[in-house]
Scaffold this active site. Structure first.
Site, PDB file in Angstrom:
ATOM      1  N   ASP A 176      20.240  12.713  89.719  1.00  0.00           N
ATOM      2  CA  ASP A 176      20.058  11.300  90.015  1.00  0.00           C
ATOM      3  C   ASP A 176      19.234  11.062  91.397  1.00  0.00           C
ATOM      4  O   ASP A 176      19.234  12.109  92.005  1.00  0.00           O
ATOM      5  CB  ASP A 176      21.428  10.765  89.876  1.00  0.00           C
ATOM      6  CG  ASP A 176      21.378   9.378  90.391  1.00  0.00           C
ATOM      7  OD1 ASP A 176      20.913   8.564  89.907  1.00  0.00           O
ATOM      8  OD2 ASP A 176      22.031   8.892  91.586  1.00  0.00           O
ATOM      9  N   ASP A 211      18.852   7.575  93.333  1.00  0.00           N
ATOM     10  CA  ASP A 211      19.592   6.717  94.274  1.00  0.00           C
ATOM     11  C   ASP A 211      20.900   7.279  94.876  1.00  0.00           C
ATOM     12  O   ASP A 211      21.860   7.640  93.886  1.00  0.00           O
ATOM     13  CB  ASP A 211      19.714   5.391  93.968  1.00  0.00           C
ATOM     14  CG  ASP A 211      18.296   4.752  93.827  1.00  0.00           C
ATOM     15  OD1 ASP A 211      17.511   5.068  94.686  1.00  0.00           O
ATOM     16  OD2 ASP A 211      18.234   3.502  93.354  1.00  0.00           O
ATOM     17  N   ARG A 265      17.013   3.106  96.925  1.00  0.00           N
ATOM     18  CA  ARG A 265      15.466   2.782  97.107  1.00  0.00           C
ATOM     19  C   ARG A 265      14.878   2.828  98.354  1.00  0.00           C
ATOM     20  O   ARG A 265      13.925   2.316  98.538  1.00  0.00           O
ATOM     21  CB  ARG A 265      15.839   0.904  96.925  1.00  0.00           C
ATOM     22  CG  ARG A 265      16.322   0.455  95.844  1.00  0.00           C
ATOM     23  CD  ARG A 265      15.388   0.731  94.372  1.00  0.00           C
ATOM     24  NE  ARG A 265      13.960   0.175  94.446  1.00  0.00           N
ATOM     25  CZ  ARG A 265      13.071   0.949  94.624  1.00  0.00           C
ATOM     26  NH1 ARG A 265      13.319   2.370  94.530  1.00  0.00           N
ATOM     27  NH2 ARG A 265      11.977   0.550  94.733  1.00  0.00           N
ATOM     28  N   ARG A 305      10.967  -2.559  80.792  1.00  0.00           N
ATOM     29  CA  ARG A 305      10.595  -1.251  80.965  1.00  0.00           C
ATOM     30  C   ARG A 305      10.165  -0.613  79.558  1.00  0.00           C
ATOM     31  O   ARG A 305      10.745  -1.100  78.652  1.00  0.00           O
ATOM     32  CB  ARG A 305      11.507  -0.477  81.753  1.00  0.00           C
ATOM     33  CG  ARG A 305      11.648  -1.145  83.082  1.00  0.00           C
ATOM     34  CD  ARG A 305      12.970  -0.318  83.972  1.00  0.00           C
ATOM     35  NE  ARG A 305      13.230  -0.750  85.109  1.00  0.00           N
ATOM     36  CZ  ARG A 305      14.228  -0.508  86.015  1.00  0.00           C
ATOM     37  NH1 ARG A 305      15.106   0.402  85.441  1.00  0.00           N
ATOM     38  NH2 ARG A 305      14.525  -0.927  87.111  1.00  0.00           N
ATOM     39  N   ARG A 312      19.036  -7.440  99.391  1.00  0.00           N
ATOM     40  CA  ARG A 312      19.708  -6.567  98.113  1.00  0.00           C
ATOM     41  C   ARG A 312      21.226  -6.369  98.718  1.00  0.00           C
ATOM     42  O   ARG A 312      22.107  -6.738  97.830  1.00  0.00           O
ATOM     43  CB  ARG A 312      19.233  -5.324  98.131  1.00  0.00           C
ATOM     44  CG  ARG A 312      17.888  -5.275  97.617  1.00  0.00           C
ATOM     45  CD  ARG A 312      17.250  -3.897  97.381  1.00  0.00           C
ATOM     46  NE  ARG A 312      18.145  -2.903  96.774  1.00  0.00           N
ATOM     47  CZ  ARG A 312      17.824  -2.530  95.580  1.00  0.00           C
ATOM     48  NH1 ARG A 312      16.944  -3.245  94.793  1.00  0.00           N
ATOM     49  NH2 ARG A 312      18.405  -1.919  95.029  1.00  0.00           N
ATOM     50  N   SER A 314      21.515  -5.116  89.914  1.00  0.00           N
ATOM     51  CA  SER A 314      20.779  -5.415  88.652  1.00  0.00           C
ATOM     52  C   SER A 314      21.568  -4.633  87.672  1.00  0.00           C
ATOM     53  O   SER A 314      22.772  -3.901  88.291  1.00  0.00           O
ATOM     54  CB  SER A 314      19.379  -5.119  88.477  1.00  0.00           C
ATOM     55  OG  SER A 314      19.555  -3.590  88.857  1.00  0.00           O
ATOM     56  N   ASP A 369      21.268  -2.296  83.544  1.00  0.00           N
ATOM     57  CA  ASP A 369      20.145  -1.884  82.704  1.00  0.00           C
ATOM     58  C   ASP A 369      20.989  -2.104  81.464  1.00  0.00           C
ATOM     59  O   ASP A 369      22.096  -1.950  81.293  1.00  0.00           O
ATOM     60  CB  ASP A 369      20.157  -0.338  82.820  1.00  0.00           C
ATOM     61  CG  ASP A 369      19.557  -0.056  84.161  1.00  0.00           C
ATOM     62  OD1 ASP A 369      18.673  -0.736  84.762  1.00  0.00           O
ATOM     63  OD2 ASP A 369      19.868   1.216  84.723  1.00  0.00           O
ATOM     64  N   ASP A 391      25.929  10.148  91.815  1.00  0.00           N
ATOM     65  CA  ASP A 391      26.937   9.602  92.514  1.00  0.00           C
ATOM     66  C   ASP A 391      27.526   8.545  91.722  1.00  0.00           C
ATOM     67  O   ASP A 391      28.621   7.947  92.270  1.00  0.00           O
ATOM     68  CB  ASP A 391      26.150   8.776  93.793  1.00  0.00           C
ATOM     69  CG  ASP A 391      25.468   7.606  93.245  1.00  0.00           C
ATOM     70  OD1 ASP A 391      24.458   7.701  92.497  1.00  0.00           O
ATOM     71  OD2 ASP A 391      25.543   6.511  93.967  1.00  0.00           O
ATOM     72  N   PHE A 408      27.169  13.003  83.296  1.00  0.00           N
ATOM     73  CA  PHE A 408      28.133  14.087  84.093  1.00  0.00           C
ATOM     74  C   PHE A 408      29.182  14.647  83.005  1.00  0.00           C
ATOM     75  O   PHE A 408      29.753  15.555  83.545  1.00  0.00           O
ATOM     76  CB  PHE A 408      28.913  12.991  85.031  1.00  0.00           C
ATOM     77  CG  PHE A 408      30.043  13.642  86.021  1.00  0.00           C
ATOM     78  CD1 PHE A 408      29.693  14.266  86.935  1.00  0.00           C
ATOM     79  CD2 PHE A 408      31.110  13.326  85.584  1.00  0.00           C
ATOM     80  CE1 PHE A 408      31.032  14.955  87.801  1.00  0.00           C
ATOM     81  CE2 PHE A 408      32.318  13.723  86.307  1.00  0.00           C
ATOM     82  CZ  PHE A 408      32.197  14.583  87.265  1.00  0.00           C
ATOM     83  N   THR A 416      26.557  19.770  80.295  1.00  0.00           N
ATOM     84  CA  THR A 416      26.153  19.815  81.640  1.00  0.00           C
ATOM     85  C   THR A 416      27.381  20.153  82.503  1.00  0.00           C
ATOM     86  O   THR A 416      28.537  20.242  82.108  1.00  0.00           O
ATOM     87  CB  THR A 416      25.810  18.192  82.065  1.00  0.00           C
ATOM     88  OG1 THR A 416      26.786  17.527  82.112  1.00  0.00           O
ATOM     89  CG2 THR A 416      24.598  17.794  81.386  1.00  0.00           C
TER      90      THR A 416
END
Ligand code: M1P
EC number: 5.4.2.8
Length: 270
Positions: free
Chosen positions: A25, A27, A34, A139, A157, A195, A197, A231, A243, A248
């Site tokens: 991952d 961030d 960011r 996106r 933020r 935000s 997704d 994280d 995860f 995995t």
């Protein structure tokens, strides 16, 4: 440039630990949220890439990974064997794009506009300490909805995150969306600070694993050991699905420093 940089490393078929890949991952795993990767992290990833394949998997769009992991003179696709932006909907292997589909094709214009109109009306009716710009980011593999707006500065933020922790702005909006569109087949994932997704159910970070599974047929490499570092690995976090996926080996990390510590231990790096 990507091909030249990749040629410094053994080909994927000739990596010492050929059937292993480390997927990260971004961030809070490779970089602070960011922000950019430290020189120490970049050096460690380069060392690791001499041993096994490496890749990143992010919900964010590709431009952000270029800003955070690449530089003005180095393309991020030259730094990783596999680059999976937008959960793998925008994917590169050794600098070359891999085929994929899109959120808008899957959802269709009519349902998409129902969703967007609902969100814009909802946001117009709430008051926050601050509102900035770009409340919905379109996106390839998802939309990203931000009540404060994606143009918020780092300070703004942090301010929104603290406010949201008390007032549950994002959680409440997600609940309203679930109630309004129960049959749209969408997943809402709060992965970052300002935000969330929105993507078709199943298009979480596990989506990228199909690209790795396809390697068996295309290059003959069977990635039997897929280490994932992230994280947000608790249920509800945007790393949870990959995860906990049986394909995995999951590593929950607390910071980029923690990731580096684990890599040094697992792969005997210095
Ligand atoms: O990587 C986690 C998330 O990072 C950003 O979230 P935010 O701007 O809210 O901190 C977004 O790009 C989001 O899509 C992504 O899941």
């Amino acid at each position: 440039m990507a091909t030249a940089a990749a040629s410094v490393y053994p080909s994927l078929e000739n990596r010492p630990i050929k059937e292993t890949i480390c997927l990260f991952d971004v961030d809070e795993t490779l970089t602070p949220a960011r922000q950019t990767a430290s020189p120490e992290m970049q050096a460690l990833l380069s060392q690791l890439r001499h041993k096994c394949a490496i890749g990143y998997i992010s919900g964010s769009d590709f431009i952000k990974q270029q800003e955070q992991l690449g530089s003005s003179s180095v393309s991020v696709i030259s730094l990783f064997d596999f680059c999976f932006a937008e959960n793998g909907l925008n994917a590169f292997r050794l600098g070359k794009p891999l085929a994929s589909t899109s959120f808008i094709t899957w959802l269709g214009e009519e349902k998409y506009q129902n969703l967007v109109n609902f969100v814009l009306r909802y946001l117009a009716d709430i008051r926050l300490p601050r509102k900035r710009g770009t409340f919905i980011e379109f996106r390839k593999g998802m939309i990203n909805i931000s009540p404060v707006g994606r143009n918020a500065t780092i300070e703004e933020r942090n301010e929104f995150e603290a406010y949201d922790n008390v007032h549950n702005i994002r959680k409440t909006l997600v609940e309203a969306l679930k109630k309004e569109f129960p049959d749209y087949g969408l997943t809402y994932s709060i992965g970052g600070k300002i935000s969330f997704d929105v993507f078709p159910t199943g298009w979480d970070k596990t989506y990228c694993l199909q690209h790795l599974e396809a390697e068996k047929a295309s290059s003959g490499i069977d990635y039997k050991h897929i280490h994932f570092f992230g994280d947000k690995c608790m249920p509800g976090g945007n790393d949870y699905e990959i995860f906990s996926d049986k394909r995995t080996i999951g590593h929950a990390v607390e910071s980029p420093e923690h990731t580096m510590k684990l890599l040094k231990e697992l792969f005997k790096l210095s």
